[in-house]
Write an enzyme that holds these catalytic residues in place. Structure first.
Site, PDB file in Angstrom:
ATOM      1  N   HIS A  37       0.798  -1.148  -0.016  1.00  0.00           N
ATOM      2  CA  HIS A  37       0.184  -0.369   0.050  1.00  0.00           C
ATOM      3  C   HIS A  37       0.647   1.316   0.085  1.00  0.00           C
ATOM      4  O   HIS A  37       0.618   2.141  -0.838  1.00  0.00           O
ATOM      5  CB  HIS A  37      -0.674  -0.219   1.056  1.00  0.00           C
ATOM      6  CG  HIS A  37      -2.277   1.222   1.155  1.00  0.00           C
ATOM      7  ND1 HIS A  37      -3.065   1.207   1.151  1.00  0.00           N
ATOM      8  CD2 HIS A  37      -1.373   2.867   1.523  1.00  0.00           C
ATOM      9  CE1 HIS A  37      -3.388   2.580   1.247  1.00  0.00           C
ATOM     10  NE2 HIS A  37      -2.854   3.267   2.008  1.00  0.00           N
ATOM     11  N   GLU A  38       1.848   1.630   0.562  1.00  0.00           N
ATOM     12  CA  GLU A  38       2.642   2.274   0.730  1.00  0.00           C
ATOM     13  C   GLU A  38       3.696   2.897   0.067  1.00  0.00           C
ATOM     14  O   GLU A  38       4.205   3.751  -0.521  1.00  0.00           O
ATOM     15  CB  GLU A  38       3.204   2.835   2.312  1.00  0.00           C
ATOM     16  CG  GLU A  38       2.558   2.217   3.568  1.00  0.00           C
ATOM     17  CD  GLU A  38       1.182   3.454   4.239  1.00  0.00           C
ATOM     18  OE1 GLU A  38       1.160   4.406   3.093  1.00  0.00           O
ATOM     19  OE2 GLU A  38       0.421   3.335   4.677  1.00  0.00           O
ATOM     20  N   HIS A  63       2.085   4.715  -3.277  1.00  0.00           N
ATOM     21  CA  HIS A  63       1.764   6.272  -2.973  1.00  0.00           C
ATOM     22  C   HIS A  63       3.812   6.650  -3.106  1.00  0.00           C
ATOM     23  O   HIS A  63       3.654   7.163  -3.617  1.00  0.00           O
ATOM     24  CB  HIS A  63       1.758   6.208  -1.426  1.00  0.00           C
ATOM     25  CG  HIS A  63       0.533   6.288  -0.718  1.00  0.00           C
ATOM     26  ND1 HIS A  63      -0.513   6.898  -0.824  1.00  0.00           N
ATOM     27  CD2 HIS A  63      -0.401   6.055   0.534  1.00  0.00           C
ATOM     28  CE1 HIS A  63      -1.771   6.727  -0.391  1.00  0.00           C
ATOM     29  NE2 HIS A  63      -1.987   5.656   0.341  1.00  0.00           N
ATOM     30  N   GLU A 102      -4.672   8.109  -2.904  1.00  0.00           N
ATOM     31  CA  GLU A 102      -5.376   6.686  -2.344  1.00  0.00           C
ATOM     32  C   GLU A 102      -5.307   5.720  -3.307  1.00  0.00           C
ATOM     33  O   GLU A 102      -5.182   4.089  -3.442  1.00  0.00           O
ATOM     34  CB  GLU A 102      -6.414   6.731  -1.556  1.00  0.00           C
ATOM     35  CG  GLU A 102      -5.955   7.304  -0.129  1.00  0.00           C
ATOM     36  CD  GLU A 102      -4.565   6.361   0.676  1.00  0.00           C
ATOM     37  OE1 GLU A 102      -4.724   5.413   0.783  1.00  0.00           O
ATOM     38  OE2 GLU A 102      -4.142   7.398   1.332  1.00  0.00           O
TER      39      GLU A 102
HETATM   40 ZN    ZN Z   1      -2.667   5.327   1.660  1.00  0.00          ZN
END
Ligand code: ZN
Length: 463
Positions: free
Chosen positions: A264-265, A268, A294
């Site tokens: 997830h990160e 980003h 996101e």
């Molecule tokens: Zn996030």
């Protein structure tokens, strides 16, 4: 002032603001990664002084005159600078609407609130955090009213994270999600359960760290420009497009938690690292709205990271690092286990299907508190009530309830819907991407470059 002088002044102001932001960002990162627990006081003083400088530099007369002059002479400017000026002016209008003392006070409050929240979460002590949370909600409401008096405060807050977003649109969005998801969750609950017990054996932390390095490599993240650290709540921060940091949290008996936090990160980070170089150091550097941001984290986490092809590709490495824990389990077992859908307590570890319901709980609570329909002191009960209603789970304590996320202690109210919107955006991007590239083949080969390339071309480079 002539046009060149004004342009130089503007560049100088932005460079200085970026430097202040960089310094404050490093202090913030240090607070969450390395600083000992009782060090918030000194940090608060420093952040207070820095934020005062930033406020004065942003809203002061020389800056306003420069921006005004340039905006009156847009015929002499290129498109990029015009956009930068408009974005800067918009943000500035918000800042200017807040009295300087209150702006600084809020920065100091947040620094303290974060330290209190960490302890409150650890000790399941909502009462200690409650006065801070009250102030955070009150301040958000007050700032929204300063900025757009007469407008609905929660709409103003939502718009700060996703321009043009409001309750009316989100109510519709969540309603349609609920109508489809809730019956599906019910149907799944009647199916034979999936055995994921092997994911809950002991996975030594030092080996999980090794696995994080591997995941970042598969994602194509350049480690000379992106670091990883450990925090209570995973997040990404970027100082510029050549210096991005992600964090994760390791759980001894649940290693896929960190695995999906890293992906997830990492999503980003991939966005930030591939932003258009020409925007670096400008007022529009870094990723776009929080929902678009996101969309990338959720895209990598769910669409790539939970796909059969991705699991088949990485599973041999999982077996190599964790031979005892995975013995007797195939890639298919792993794939089924990480896609198990089951109502649960913690948002960031929720499966793809039940996840939006966690967001809905937070959205409705924020809406109720900002409008004055709910009191902060009643949030633990309200939280438990809504979790029961939407997910059918009983919240055993506030640590796994209202205290679980770091967004409110960080001052963000109106952020949560970004996750649900981002998930929806990501799904749409996949459809568009599939017209141009063979997504499945790329994931199957463990070569995400065509995917990153497509996203860079269509999204990242535009900022
Ligand atoms: Zn996030």
């Amino acid at each position: 002032m002539d046009i060149n002088e004004a342009k130089n002044n503007f560049r100088d102001i932005i460079s200085k603001l970026n430097a202040f932001n960089h310094a404050a960002g490093v202090i913030y990162l240090d607070a969450l990664t390395a600083a000992p627990s009782d060090t918030a006081e000194g940090r608060g003083k420093t952040l207070g002084i820095l934020s005062r400088y930033m406020y004065d530099l942003s809203t002061g007369e020389p800056t306003r005159e420069t921006v005004k002059y340039l905006l009156e002479n847009t015929d002499k400017l290129d498109e990029r600078l015009i956009r930068e000026l408009k974005e800067f002016d918009r943000e500035n209008e918000y800042m200017r609407s807040i009295p300087a003392e209150e702006y600084v006070e809020f920065t100091v409050l947040l620094n303290e609130a974060d330290a209190v929240w960490h302890k409150a979460k650890e000790q399941n002590n909502f009462a200690s955090f409650c006065p801070y949370l009250e102030k955070i909600f009150d301040t958000n409401r007050k700032f929204a009213n300063y900025y757009k008096p007469g407008e609905d405060a929660y709409d103003v807050l939502l718009d700060r994270y996703e321009r043009g977003m409001n309750k009316e649109t989100l109510d519709k969005f969540f309603r349609s999600l609920r109508e489809r998801i809730v019956p599906l969750i019910k149907k799944i609950s009647q199916a034979p359960p999936i055995d994921d017990s092997f994911l809950h054996e002991e996975y030594p932390i030092y080996k999980q760290r090794e696995f994080s390095d591997y995941l970042m490599k598969v994602m194509g993240i350049d480690r000379t420009h992106c670091g990883i650290a450990e925090t209570e709540h995973p997040f990404t921060t970027n100082f510029n497009r050549k210096d991005v940091r992600i964090t994760t949290h390791y759980h001894l008996n649940d290693f896929t938690r960190s695995m999906y936090s890293v992906i997830h990160e990492g999503g980003h980070a991939t966005y930030e690292l591939n932003c258009g170089e020409q925007y670096d150091g400008t007022a529009i550097s870094g990723g776009n709205s929080m929902s678009i941001h996101e969309s990338q984290s959720r895209f990598y986490e769910n669409i790539v990271g939970r796909s059969r092809e991705f699991i088949e590709y990485i599973y041999p490495e999982i077996c190599r690092i964790f031979p005892d824990q995975t013995a007797g389990h195939s890639a298919e077992d792993f794939y089924r286990a990480i896609n198990k859908s089951e109502p649960s307590l913690i948002r960031i570890y929720a499966d793809e299907l039940t996840y939006p319901l966690h967001i809905m709980v937070r959205y409705e609570i924020e809406k109720a508190v900002i409008s004055g329909q709910a009191k902060v002191e009643d949030l633990p009960d309200l939280w438990a009530e809504k979790m029961k209603e939407y997910l059918g789970v009983t919240v055993p304590d506030d640590t796994r309830g209202v205290l679980q996320d770091s967004h409110w202690s960080g001052g963000s109210v109106g952020y949560f819907p970004s996750y649900a919107l981002g998930s929806a955006y990501g799904a749409q991007m996949l459809q568009a991407m599939k017209k141009d590239i063979d997504f499945t083949a790329a994931v199957k080969e463990g070569n995400l470059a065509p995917i990153v390339g497509w996203l860079t071309d269509k999204l990242y480079r535009h900022c």
